[in-house]
Motif scaffolding. Structure first.
Motif, mmCIF file in Angstrom:
data_model
loop_
_atom_site.group_PDB
_atom_site.id
_atom_site.type_symbol
_atom_site.label_atom_id
_atom_site.label_comp_id
_atom_site.label_asym_id
_atom_site.label_seq_id
_atom_site.Cartn_x
_atom_site.Cartn_y
_atom_site.Cartn_z
ATOM 1 N N ASN A 147 -3.426 9.993 -8.437
ATOM 2 C CA ASN A 147 -4.872 10.189 -8.348
ATOM 3 C C ASN A 147 -5.527 10.304 -9.725
ATOM 4 O O ASN A 147 -6.555 9.672 -10.002
ATOM 5 C CB ASN A 147 -5.196 11.449 -7.541
ATOM 6 C CG ASN A 147 -5.000 11.251 -6.044
ATOM 7 O OD1 ASN A 147 -4.826 10.123 -5.583
ATOM 8 N ND2 ASN A 147 -5.007 12.335 -5.298
ATOM 9 N N ASN A 148 -4.949 11.130 -10.563
ATOM 10 C CA ASN A 148 -5.578 11.360 -11.871
ATOM 11 C C ASN A 148 -5.527 10.123 -12.736
ATOM 12 O O ASN A 148 -6.466 9.835 -13.501
ATOM 13 C CB ASN A 148 -4.916 12.539 -12.579
ATOM 14 C CG ASN A 148 -5.855 13.211 -13.569
ATOM 15 O OD1 ASN A 148 -7.034 13.387 -13.280
ATOM 16 N ND2 ASN A 148 -5.338 13.537 -14.736
ATOM 17 N N LEU A 149 -4.445 9.352 -12.630
ATOM 18 C CA LEU A 149 -4.334 8.099 -13.376
ATOM 19 C C LEU A 149 -5.446 7.137 -12.972
ATOM 20 O O LEU A 149 -6.085 6.507 -13.835
ATOM 21 C CB LEU A 149 -2.964 7.469 -13.120
ATOM 22 C CG LEU A 149 -2.741 6.083 -13.733
ATOM 23 C CD1 LEU A 149 -2.740 6.167 -15.254
ATOM 24 C CD2 LEU A 149 -1.434 5.479 -13.214
ATOM 25 N N VAL A 150 -5.697 7.036 -11.671
ATOM 26 C CA VAL A 150 -6.744 6.129 -11.195
ATOM 27 C C VAL A 150 -8.114 6.606 -11.661
ATOM 28 O O VAL A 150 -8.943 5.814 -12.131
ATOM 29 C CB VAL A 150 -6.703 6.013 -9.656
ATOM 30 C CG1 VAL A 150 -7.903 5.217 -9.132
ATOM 31 C CG2 VAL A 150 -5.400 5.348 -9.216
ATOM 32 N N PRO A 159 0.833 -1.207 0.000
ATOM 33 C CA PRO A 159 0.000 0.000 0.000
ATOM 34 C C PRO A 159 0.865 1.253 0.000
ATOM 35 O O PRO A 159 1.959 1.286 0.561
ATOM 36 C CB PRO A 159 -0.780 -0.132 1.310
ATOM 37 C CG PRO A 159 0.133 -0.901 2.218
ATOM 38 C CD PRO A 159 0.869 -1.864 1.328
ATOM 39 N N LEU A 160 0.365 2.281 -0.641
ATOM 40 C CA LEU A 160 1.066 3.556 -0.702
ATOM 41 C C LEU A 160 0.502 4.503 0.348
ATOM 42 O O LEU A 160 -0.712 4.554 0.581
ATOM 43 C CB LEU A 160 0.910 4.185 -2.085
ATOM 44 C CG LEU A 160 1.421 3.358 -3.274
ATOM 45 C CD1 LEU A 160 1.149 4.106 -4.579
ATOM 46 C CD2 LEU A 160 2.904 3.053 -3.126
ATOM 47 N N ARG A 213 -0.681 -2.335 -8.487
ATOM 48 C CA ARG A 213 -1.879 -2.216 -9.318
ATOM 49 C C ARG A 213 -2.052 -0.851 -9.968
ATOM 50 O O ARG A 213 -2.956 -0.659 -10.773
ATOM 51 C CB ARG A 213 -3.131 -2.508 -8.465
ATOM 52 C CG ARG A 213 -3.230 -3.929 -7.949
ATOM 53 C CD ARG A 213 -3.394 -4.924 -9.077
ATOM 54 N NE ARG A 213 -4.641 -4.731 -9.797
ATOM 55 C CZ ARG A 213 -4.922 -5.310 -10.963
ATOM 56 N NH1 ARG A 213 -4.033 -6.092 -11.542
ATOM 57 N NH2 ARG A 213 -6.085 -5.095 -11.554
ATOM 58 N N VAL A 214 -1.209 0.090 -9.634
ATOM 59 C CA VAL A 214 -1.418 1.453 -10.138
ATOM 60 C C VAL A 214 -1.448 1.483 -11.662
ATOM 61 O O VAL A 214 -2.351 2.047 -12.281
ATOM 62 C CB VAL A 214 -0.320 2.393 -9.608
ATOM 63 C CG1 VAL A 214 -0.408 3.745 -10.310
ATOM 64 C CG2 VAL A 214 -0.479 2.591 -8.105
ATOM 65 N N SER A 215 -0.454 0.861 -12.293
ATOM 66 C CA SER A 215 -0.370 0.905 -13.763
ATOM 67 C C SER A 215 -0.590 -0.455 -14.397
ATOM 68 O O SER A 215 -0.465 -0.597 -15.608
ATOM 69 C CB SER A 215 1.012 1.447 -14.183
ATOM 70 O OG SER A 215 1.223 2.739 -13.651
ATOM 71 N N ASN A 216 -0.917 -1.427 -13.582
ATOM 72 C CA ASN A 216 -1.040 -2.798 -14.089
ATOM 73 C C ASN A 216 -2.503 -3.196 -14.165
ATOM 74 O O ASN A 216 -2.969 -4.105 -13.484
ATOM 75 C CB ASN A 216 -0.262 -3.749 -13.172
ATOM 76 C CG ASN A 216 -0.205 -5.153 -13.721
ATOM 77 O OD1 ASN A 216 -0.321 -5.354 -14.925
ATOM 78 N ND2 ASN A 216 -0.048 -6.128 -12.829
ATOM 79 N N SER A 217 -3.256 -2.476 -14.991
ATOM 80 C CA SER A 217 -4.692 -2.712 -15.087
ATOM 81 C C SER A 217 -5.121 -2.659 -16.546
ATOM 82 O O SER A 217 -4.706 -1.772 -17.297
ATOM 83 C CB SER A 217 -5.451 -1.662 -14.279
ATOM 84 O OG SER A 217 -6.823 -1.957 -14.218
ATOM 85 N N ASP A 218 -5.938 -3.632 -16.945
ATOM 86 C CA ASP A 218 -6.462 -3.687 -18.315
ATOM 87 C C ASP A 218 -7.896 -3.184 -18.284
ATOM 88 O O ASP A 218 -8.806 -3.872 -17.798
ATOM 89 C CB ASP A 218 -6.389 -5.121 -18.830
ATOM 90 C CG ASP A 218 -6.874 -5.263 -20.276
ATOM 91 O OD1 ASP A 218 -7.447 -4.284 -20.806
ATOM 92 O OD2 ASP A 218 -6.691 -6.343 -20.858
#
Length: 703
Positions: free
Chosen positions: A19-22, A9-10, A422-427
């Motif tokens: 935040n904006n990426l999510v 966890p961050l 999981r921040v950037s590892n999502s399809d």
């Protein structure tokens, strides 16, 4: 609590840069879900319930009742593949507190099957008995809304000092928090984003010897954490019980019901209709008059949880910061783009005034324009800021204005817990984790729940996977399986009545918010006045005879084999009602009794549910009718005052206790005796809470 991610966890200061990426990925995932499932229809009317338990340890020798925080390994034992869970269709889940269990049916109930409505209570009994069997004899799973002495010295077993870095609470040790990293991270990140600890203040119930100061606040700051000084800087209000941690709210228990509509449009109408019953059923199920060892001048938990997860900065709340605190809390303000009128965060999102906590009443209707057409835009009359970029993107991708507005309002929030893996590892074509990150941390009176995205290789949704659902969230947990089953069964039956008879329950949302305030009052179930529509489009004469007496007449007919009681023709299509024009928007003030039991001009909830039962189950047996009638009697009698809410029952128990000193304080002895009484009521060894009539029913059928 849903699926718990594994990973690293961050902290808030690490996470906020993402935040904006999510948000961007979350909206793409929502758009994908909507594209896949907007036309999905003819889903079955499934439903389910969630019951939350507290593990209470009893020490008879010391007359002490405490929250057991060392038995949480029970969740490792009672997994979904455990033979007892499989055999009894039950599933256990973690909750915020180590002393808490959440339990649901493993598979949803069929909302068209009478047997499933009658099975709910048995399923709940299995959950309690199975968990009890895997706990020490001195630890009992109780369904109480708020533990009376939570926050006082020694309220946990084993005891711990309140010196944890996650909550930094003056009263609650971090050891009460679930061990999964999500929960302490959530606790710490709410505090970090807000820029201070949460501050919950409940008015103290004044008795003849009450000291209106919160005696549990240390006389001077302890100096352990920077935030220790906050109650002396204005966070604690005079005459109030002060609570400073997420655990005071998320450590409460509640009863939640989710129903599945046949399609998105039906779900939207149901969501809007049920919204106006949230305050009424919060009041009717009131069960929490004690917090942090004090009797308080309210009967329900809702504003406690609202305050417990309020991560808004002082600017967002529209208040001045405490001394030496920051106006923008833990947000990074983009100084180059910010002036006092238009602040911006470094993640590119506008910083806005936000009128409500992320746990509160709904701020937007979804609109029934595709079904009954009752909705008017002016009903959305409360301030509900939106993420303008999200709104524009949703509108450009097939969302109508009302639906886009709903989600754009949810997306003004920041994600609270991110895992680095999981921040950037999502399809976004097959995942919904970023969407759910924000969706599931907007805890409102109702939640509109889209289907999950299709897995890779599918071309259509599996009809047995969840469709468009509405979660009804305001009700307080009750102490027995009988009560929890009664309130659980009422919601889907009432939902069926709404979908069939097409009433118009729309009110301006400002009046719904006012009703939520009313619902918090002491004995609001009898003394509160709630706004309601004067005309709902229903003819009260159509529901004549469908009161509690209908069951008596039907049972008498079955027992004497006389001519059948006249009932409406059974109709299997729930969406067969005809919308009636109700152009008159006049509003009246009514009681909970009026809403539940009806008036000369309005059919009550009891009438509508009884008519659904009469028309849908003409072949129900005497025993089945007696069980359904008992459920409706409980709901009806609580609304009329014939039976007390548990809040009144508990308050009266404390005030009448020989050890009570008329000072609004709940001592160790009083707390122990109250918890013993709750355990006795849970086991139906004591049925005074239910009066003579229902008490006799329970003694006959539940012992």
């Amino acid at each position: 609590m849903g699926l718990l991610s594994l990973g690293t966890p961050l902290t808030w200061h690490e996470a906020k840069q993402h935040n904006n990426l999510v948000r961007s990925n979350g909206i793409e995932q929502l758009i994908n879900i909507h594209r896949q499932s907007a036309a999905r229809t003819h889903d079955k009317f499934y439903w389910g319930d969630e019951v939350e338990y507290m593990l209470v340890r009893f020490d008879a020798a010391l007359s002490r009742a405490t929250l057991s925080i060392d038995e949480d390994e029970i969740l490792n034992v009672l997994h979904d593949a455990h033979p007892e869970c499989v055999a009894h269709n039950i599933s256990f889940h973690p909750e915020y507190g180590r002393y808490m269990l959440e339990a649901t049916p493993a598979r949803p109930y069929d909302g068209r099957a009478l047997a499933d409505y009658l099975y709910v209570e048995q399923n709940m009994a299995y959950r309690r008995s199975v968990s009890r069997a895997h706990l020490p004899r001195d630890v009992v799973p109780l369904t109480i809304t708020a533990f009376p002495r939570m926050g006082l010295a020694g309220f946990t077993s084993p005891p711990h000092e309140p010196n944890g870095v996650a909550s930094q609470s003056l009263f609650l040790p971090d050891e009460i928090i679930n061990r999964h990293v999500r929960f302490p991270t959530l606790t710490a990140n709410i505090r970090a984003r807000r820029g201070s600890k949460v501050a919950i203040n409940l008015p103290i119930f004044r008795d003849t010897r009450t000291d209106m100061r919160d005696a549990l606040i240390p006389a001077t700051p302890r100096g352990l954490f920077t935030h220790d000084s906050e109650p002396y800087q204005g966070a604690a209000l005079p005459g109030h019980v002060y609570m400073d941690s997420m655990g005071f709210g998320m450590g409460c228990s509640c009863l939640q019901i989710t129903v599945q509509a046949q399609d998105i449009n039906e779900a939207r109408y149901l969501y809007d209709s049920l919204a106006n019953f949230a305050p009424v059923l919060l009041s009717a199920t009131a069960a929490s008059p004690i917090f942090k060892g004090y009797l308080v001048a309210q009967d329900v938990r809702w504003n406690v949880i609202s305050g417990a997860v309020d991560d808004r900065t002082p600017y967002e709340r529209g208040v001045a910061p405490l001394a030496e605190h920051k106006l923008f809390g833990g947000l990074d303000v983009d100084e180059a783009r910010t002036d006092k009128h238009a602040p911006h965060a470094r993640d590119g999102k506008d910083i806005q005034r936000i009128p409500k906590s992320r746990y509160d009443s709904i701020s937007n209707y979804l609109s029934d324009e595709h079904t009954t057409g009752y909705y008017k835009p002016e009903y959305n009359d409360v301030a509900a800021p939106i993420n303008a970029g999200v709104y524009a993107k949703l509108q450009a991708n097939g969302f109508d204005a009302a639906l886009a507005n709903h989600f754009a309002h949810l997306f003004i929030r920041d994600p609270l817990v991110l895992f680095s893996e999981r921040v950037s590892n999502s399809d976004n074509a097959v995942d919904n984790d970023h969407f759910e990150n924000l969706q599931s941390t907007n805890w409102q009176t109702l939640r509109f729940k889209p289907p999950a995205p299709f897995v890779e290789g599918q071309t259509a949704a599996d009809p047995e996977t969840p469709g468009w659902r509405v979660e009804f969230r305001p009700m307080e947990i009750q102490v027995t399986d009988f009560e929890n089953a009664a309130y659980s069964v009422i919601i889907p039956l009432f939902a069926r009545a709404i979908l069939k008879y097409k009433p118009n329950y729309y009110l301006p949302l400002s009046q719904v918010d006012a009703n939520m305030v009313t619902a918090h009052g002491v004995n609001s179930v009898l003394e509160g006045k709630f706004y309601a529509r004067k005309h709902t489009g229903l003819d009260v004469s159509d529901f004549a005879g469908f009161d509690l007496g209908w069951f008596d007449r039907k049972i008498s007919q079955l027992q004497s084999h006389t001519a059948p009681v006249a009932t409406e023709k059974d109709e299997y299509n729930l969406a067969n009602g005809v919308a009636v024009a109700t152009g008159d928007d006049s509003v009246v003030e009514v009681s909970v009794n009026d809403v539940i039991n009806g008036t000369a001009t309005q059919p009550g909830l009891v009438h509508m549910v009884t008519k659904i039962i009469a028309s849908t189950y003409p072949d129900a047996s005497v025993e089945q009718l007696e069980q359904l009638q008992a459920y409706l009697k409980l709901v009806s009698y609580r609304a009329s005052g014939k039976l007390p809410t548990f809040a009144k029952y508990a308050r009266d128990f404390v005030v009448a206790h020989p050890a009570y000193e008329a000072d609004s304080r709940v001592s160790e002895q009083v707390n122990y005796d109250l918890c013993v009484r709750v355990a006795q009521v849970t086991a139906y060894e004591e049925v005074g809470l239910f009066g003579k009539e229902l008490g006799a029913y329970l003694m006959k059928h539940r012992r």
